[in-house]
Design a protein around this motif. Structure first.
Motif, PDB file in Angstrom:
ATOM      1  N   GLY A   1      -8.128  -0.956 -11.758  1.00  0.00           N
ATOM      2  CA  GLY A   1      -8.984  -0.715 -10.601  1.00  0.00           C
ATOM      3  C   GLY A   1     -10.435  -1.069 -10.853  1.00  0.00           C
ATOM      4  O   GLY A   1     -10.833  -1.432 -11.967  1.00  0.00           O
TER       5      GLY A   1
ATOM      6  N   GLN B   1      -1.265   6.927 -16.988  1.00  0.00           N
ATOM      7  CA  GLN B   1      -1.096   6.944 -15.536  1.00  0.00           C
ATOM      8  C   GLN B   1      -2.324   7.513 -14.830  1.00  0.00           C
ATOM      9  O   GLN B   1      -2.774   6.981 -13.801  1.00  0.00           O
ATOM     10  CB  GLN B   1       0.145   7.777 -15.205  1.00  0.00           C
ATOM     11  CG  GLN B   1       0.526   7.867 -13.750  1.00  0.00           C
ATOM     12  CD  GLN B   1       1.734   8.771 -13.559  1.00  0.00           C
ATOM     13  OE1 GLN B   1       1.970   9.687 -14.368  1.00  0.00           O
ATOM     14  NE2 GLN B   1       2.503   8.520 -12.513  1.00  0.00           N
TER      15      GLN B   1
ATOM     16  N   GLU C   1      -5.240   5.006 -14.641  1.00  0.00           N
ATOM     17  CA  GLU C   1      -4.973   3.926 -13.692  1.00  0.00           C
ATOM     18  C   GLU C   1      -5.233   4.395 -12.265  1.00  0.00           C
ATOM     19  O   GLU C   1      -5.883   3.697 -11.476  1.00  0.00           O
ATOM     20  CB  GLU C   1      -3.535   3.445 -13.847  1.00  0.00           C
ATOM     21  CG  GLU C   1      -3.091   2.405 -12.823  1.00  0.00           C
ATOM     22  CD  GLU C   1      -3.791   1.054 -12.967  1.00  0.00           C
ATOM     23  OE1 GLU C   1      -3.586   0.194 -12.089  1.00  0.00           O
ATOM     24  OE2 GLU C   1      -4.543   0.858 -13.950  1.00  0.00           O
ATOM     25  N   LEU C   2      -4.764   5.572 -11.916  1.00  0.00           N
ATOM     26  CA  LEU C   2      -4.964   6.092 -10.563  1.00  0.00           C
ATOM     27  C   LEU C   2      -6.444   6.327 -10.272  1.00  0.00           C
ATOM     28  O   LEU C   2      -6.931   6.000  -9.186  1.00  0.00           O
ATOM     29  CB  LEU C   2      -4.175   7.393 -10.388  1.00  0.00           C
ATOM     30  CG  LEU C   2      -2.646   7.240 -10.327  1.00  0.00           C
ATOM     31  CD1 LEU C   2      -1.961   8.589 -10.500  1.00  0.00           C
ATOM     32  CD2 LEU C   2      -2.214   6.587  -9.025  1.00  0.00           C
TER      33      LEU C   2
ATOM     34  N   HIS D   1      -8.592   3.384  -9.319  1.00  0.00           N
ATOM     35  CA  HIS D   1      -8.404   2.904  -7.942  1.00  0.00           C
ATOM     36  C   HIS D   1      -8.963   3.874  -6.908  1.00  0.00           C
ATOM     37  O   HIS D   1      -8.669   3.743  -5.718  1.00  0.00           O
ATOM     38  CB  HIS D   1      -6.922   2.642  -7.676  1.00  0.00           C
ATOM     39  CG  HIS D   1      -6.411   1.405  -8.347  1.00  0.00           C
ATOM     40  ND1 HIS D   1      -6.476   0.149  -7.762  1.00  0.00           N
ATOM     41  CD2 HIS D   1      -5.849   1.217  -9.575  1.00  0.00           C
ATOM     42  CE1 HIS D   1      -5.963  -0.745  -8.590  1.00  0.00           C
ATOM     43  NE2 HIS D   1      -5.577  -0.131  -9.697  1.00  0.00           N
TER      44      HIS D   1
ATOM     45  N   TYR E   1      -8.995   7.522  -6.975  1.00  0.00           N
ATOM     46  CA  TYR E   1      -8.487   8.881  -6.834  1.00  0.00           C
ATOM     47  C   TYR E   1      -9.197   9.816  -7.816  1.00  0.00           C
ATOM     48  O   TYR E   1      -9.589   9.400  -8.905  1.00  0.00           O
ATOM     49  CB  TYR E   1      -6.977   8.933  -7.119  1.00  0.00           C
ATOM     50  CG  TYR E   1      -6.129   8.298  -6.042  1.00  0.00           C
ATOM     51  CD1 TYR E   1      -5.663   9.041  -4.968  1.00  0.00           C
ATOM     52  CD2 TYR E   1      -5.790   6.947  -6.117  1.00  0.00           C
ATOM     53  CE1 TYR E   1      -4.877   8.459  -3.978  1.00  0.00           C
ATOM     54  CE2 TYR E   1      -5.017   6.351  -5.136  1.00  0.00           C
ATOM     55  CZ  TYR E   1      -4.554   7.110  -4.065  1.00  0.00           C
ATOM     56  OH  TYR E   1      -3.792   6.525  -3.084  1.00  0.00           O
TER      57      TYR E   1
ATOM     58  N   ASN F   1       3.026   2.961 -13.069  1.00  0.00           N
ATOM     59  CA  ASN F   1       1.678   2.905 -12.489  1.00  0.00           C
ATOM     60  C   ASN F   1       1.660   2.187 -11.141  1.00  0.00           C
ATOM     61  O   ASN F   1       1.032   2.649 -10.182  1.00  0.00           O
ATOM     62  CB  ASN F   1       0.723   2.220 -13.460  1.00  0.00           C
ATOM     63  CG  ASN F   1       0.275   3.137 -14.577  1.00  0.00           C
ATOM     64  OD1 ASN F   1       0.447   4.357 -14.501  1.00  0.00           O
ATOM     65  ND2 ASN F   1      -0.303   2.573 -15.615  1.00  0.00           N
ATOM     66  N   GLU F   2       2.327   1.056 -11.072  1.00  0.00           N
ATOM     67  CA  GLU F   2       2.307   0.281  -9.832  1.00  0.00           C
ATOM     68  C   GLU F   2       3.018   1.010  -8.701  1.00  0.00           C
ATOM     69  O   GLU F   2       2.533   1.017  -7.554  1.00  0.00           O
ATOM     70  CB  GLU F   2       2.933  -1.097 -10.064  1.00  0.00           C
ATOM     71  CG  GLU F   2       2.072  -2.008 -10.932  1.00  0.00           C
ATOM     72  CD  GLU F   2       2.613  -3.424 -11.009  1.00  0.00           C
ATOM     73  OE1 GLU F   2       3.582  -3.738 -10.282  1.00  0.00           O
ATOM     74  OE2 GLU F   2       2.070  -4.215 -11.807  1.00  0.00           O
TER      75      GLU F   2
ATOM     76  N   SER G   1       3.557   4.320  -8.544  1.00  0.00           N
ATOM     77  CA  SER G   1       2.791   5.540  -8.235  1.00  0.00           C
ATOM     78  C   SER G   1       1.630   5.223  -7.306  1.00  0.00           C
ATOM     79  O   SER G   1       1.415   5.904  -6.290  1.00  0.00           O
ATOM     80  CB  SER G   1       2.249   6.174  -9.528  1.00  0.00           C
ATOM     81  OG  SER G   1       3.263   6.519 -10.413  1.00  0.00           O
ATOM     82  N   LEU G   2       0.879   4.189  -7.655  1.00  0.00           N
ATOM     83  CA  LEU G   2      -0.277   3.815  -6.847  1.00  0.00           C
ATOM     84  C   LEU G   2       0.149   3.405  -5.442  1.00  0.00           C
ATOM     85  O   LEU G   2      -0.473   3.818  -4.445  1.00  0.00           O
ATOM     86  CB  LEU G   2      -1.040   2.684  -7.531  1.00  0.00           C
ATOM     87  CG  LEU G   2      -2.301   2.195  -6.819  1.00  0.00           C
ATOM     88  CD1 LEU G   2      -3.333   3.313  -6.704  1.00  0.00           C
ATOM     89  CD2 LEU G   2      -2.896   0.990  -7.559  1.00  0.00           C
TER      90      LEU G   2
ATOM     91  N   ASP H   1      -1.023   5.322  -2.134  1.00  0.00           N
ATOM     92  CA  ASP H   1      -1.801   4.501  -1.188  1.00  0.00           C
ATOM     93  C   ASP H   1      -1.155   4.479   0.186  1.00  0.00           C
ATOM     94  O   ASP H   1      -1.836   4.558   1.220  1.00  0.00           O
ATOM     95  CB  ASP H   1      -1.924   3.068  -1.714  1.00  0.00           C
ATOM     96  CG  ASP H   1      -3.030   2.892  -2.733  1.00  0.00           C
ATOM     97  OD1 ASP H   1      -3.791   3.865  -2.952  1.00  0.00           O
ATOM     98  OD2 ASP H   1      -3.153   1.793  -3.314  1.00  0.00           O
TER      99      ASP H   1
ATOM    100  N   LYS I   1       6.087  -3.454  -3.501  1.00  0.00           N
ATOM    101  CA  LYS I   1       5.895  -3.407  -4.947  1.00  0.00           C
ATOM    102  C   LYS I   1       7.236  -3.325  -5.677  1.00  0.00           C
ATOM    103  O   LYS I   1       7.426  -3.960  -6.721  1.00  0.00           O
ATOM    104  CB  LYS I   1       5.019  -2.209  -5.312  1.00  0.00           C
ATOM    105  CG  LYS I   1       4.541  -2.187  -6.755  1.00  0.00           C
ATOM    106  CD  LYS I   1       3.684  -3.388  -7.096  1.00  0.00           C
ATOM    107  CE  LYS I   1       2.387  -3.416  -6.306  1.00  0.00           C
ATOM    108  NZ  LYS I   1       1.502  -4.520  -6.742  1.00  0.00           N
TER     109      LYS I   1
END
Length: 481
Positions: A113, A226, A229-230, A233, A235, A445-446, A448-449, A453, A467
């Motif tokens: 992110g 995780q 990563e969130l 972006h 969060y 990760n992908e 979850s995001l 989202d 995804k």
């Protein structure tokens, strides 16, 4: 391995080969090389930090010095000595190289992110609840929480250690998994991307919130791969140490509370115990609401939290807690459960009325693996085979119910329960056959995001299915029409 560690091992091997290849008149070059190796070892310990996995590397200069002396003084038995030293050297080198590789100073993948990651920890006390554990029975329930948040600037090149309280955490892990604490003592050398006390980004005055709940015997940082990563972006993630059920909780005054074995097993006791965890989560949300709205309070996120956009995710028992909060607390809008058996109140037979995702480990839902482990489990626990069979049937029925309504389910191939945490990064010995833990974490990760989202931020429909199309092997299923 880190740069200076690589240099220690490289120079050690080069010097050993030189002792066999150089003639006597060129021994001065070896002496100079030994001096350089001593220097590199000293620099490695000072700059990068000592760790037990490099112990043979630290002793290498001394052993090579003695070897050089042996070569210099032995004449009649020189060939005999060379064969003996050669055999010893091969074994020594293999172990010297192997230990740092098997217990690495790993790094987390760089978050994708746009934001840097700030973090702060807080000690909170629930004055409306008494502690029920045997150690602090009767005192008010105390928790440690950690907040990770988006920032536009990093104020330092030095990121925070992945685990600061490494002695306490590893001692708790040893209690839980009989995994010797000293083998993980190097985890304090692993760096996260988060930094303390960064200024929160001004891009958004209402950041969405995600609550993270660790698994039974876990800890709030166990899913750093995780969480970061969130946050990158946009969060805000709030992690909770469920004290006494966490591997360890360390309070600001230095008090350490290690995992307290509770001997809970089966649905009846674990369903009842869930009340403690859901009350922890509700109290954390209550606290955030109070801090966010109190204009007179010196809270760095004051007015920055979007209390209408709260989701939750967790691993194992923490994943079950996320599912329970989706049922119990209207403030939780979406929930992600990573390989958690659905303990707590029964899931409605029609599923959830709000978006829910269940990520399963392949080994956790494979009946043949369950059956193969039964004899060992029965001999250790003393429980009957029928009780285990009933447990399996009930757990599958609960998963099936959760997949209905607004549920999603997926299975990542070659994974086991701890694949959904940082744990398999600790050593390749922990990974499953055929498992690429970096790819597993990328998928988690992908998805979850995309899930948060789409259903928490409502960025668009079909994001998660789009995804998932990149990973057909996970077999994503959706009950949402």
């Amino acid at each position: 391995m880190r740069i200076l560690e690589i240099l220690v091992i490289f120079f050690s091997i080069v010097l050993l080969l030189s002792m066999f290849l150089f003639k006597k008149e060129k021994r001065n070059a070896i002496i100079i090389g030994l001096a350089i190796l001593y220097l590199i070892v000293a620099l490695q310990i000072i700059i990068e930090g000592y760790r037990w996995q490099m112990l043979l590397g630290y002793f290498a200069p001394l052993i090579l010095t003695l070897t050089n002396l042996l070569f210099a003084i032995t004449k009649s038995k020189k060939k005999y000595w060379k064969w003996g030293i050669s055999s010893f050297s091969i074994v020594y080198i293999v172990v010297m190289v192997g230990l740092p590789l098997l217990f690495p100073i790993f790094s987390f993948e760089k978050p994708t992110g746009e934001y840097f990651i700030g973090t702060k920890s807080y000690h909170i006390i629930d004055k409306n609840r008494k502690e029920v554990s045997s150690s602090d029975k009767g005192k008010h329930r105390e928790l440690m929480i950690q907040i990770w948040y988006p920032s536009k600037e990093a104020n330092s090149l030095q990121s925070e250690p992945y685990i600061e309280e490494v002695k306490a955490i590893t001692a708790g892990i040893e209690r839980a998994l009989s995994f010797p604490a000293w083998t993980l003592s190097h985890l304090n050398l692993v760096k996260a991307h988060a930094q303390k006390n960064l200024v929160i980004s001004n891009d958004n005055n209402n950041f969405p919130i995600l609550i993270f709940s660790h698994g039974m015997t876990g800890f709030r940082k166990q899913n750093t791969f995780q969480i970061e990563e969130l946050v990158s972006h946009g969060y805000i993630v709030v992690g909770i140490d469920h004290v006494y059920d966490a591997a360890a909780t360390v309070f600001p005054n230095g008090k350490e509370v290690l995992l307290e074995p509770n001997n809970l097993s089966g649905f009846e006791s674990l369903d009842q115990h869930m009340k403690i965890w859901t009350e922890d989560v509700s109290f954390v949300i209550d606290t955030l609401e109070e801090w966010n709205s109190d204009k007179d309070m010196d809270f760095f996120l004051n007015g920055k939290l979007n209390m209408e956009k709260i989701g939750m995710f967790g691993h194992s028992y923490g994943g079950a807690a996320a599912a329970q909060m989706l049922l119990k607390d209207s403030r939780i809008k979406v929930a992600l459960n990573m390989d958690g058996v659905l303990y707590g109140e029964p899931i409605p037979t029609v599923g959830f009325s709000k978006p829910y995702m269940q990520m399963n480990a392949e080994n956790s839902i494979d009946k043949s693996i369950f059956d193969a482990s039964l004899d060992a489990a029965i001999s250790l626990s003393g429980r009957s085979r029928s009780s285990y069979e009933s447990f399996w049937k009930e757990s599958q029925e609960r998963r099936e119910n959760a997949s209905k309504g607004k549920g999603f389910t997926m299975v990542i191939p070659n994974t086991s329960h701890m694949s959904y945490t940082d744990f398999h990064l600790f050593s390749p010995l922990l990974c499953n056959k055929g498992e690429d833990i970096r790819k597993v974490h990328k998928i988690i990760n992908e998805l979850s995001l995309a899930f948060f989202d789409e259903f928490l931020l409502e960025k668009g429909s079909g994001l998660i299915l789009e995804k998932a199309n990149n990973y057909p092997e996970i077999g994503l299923l959706s009950s949402i029409e």
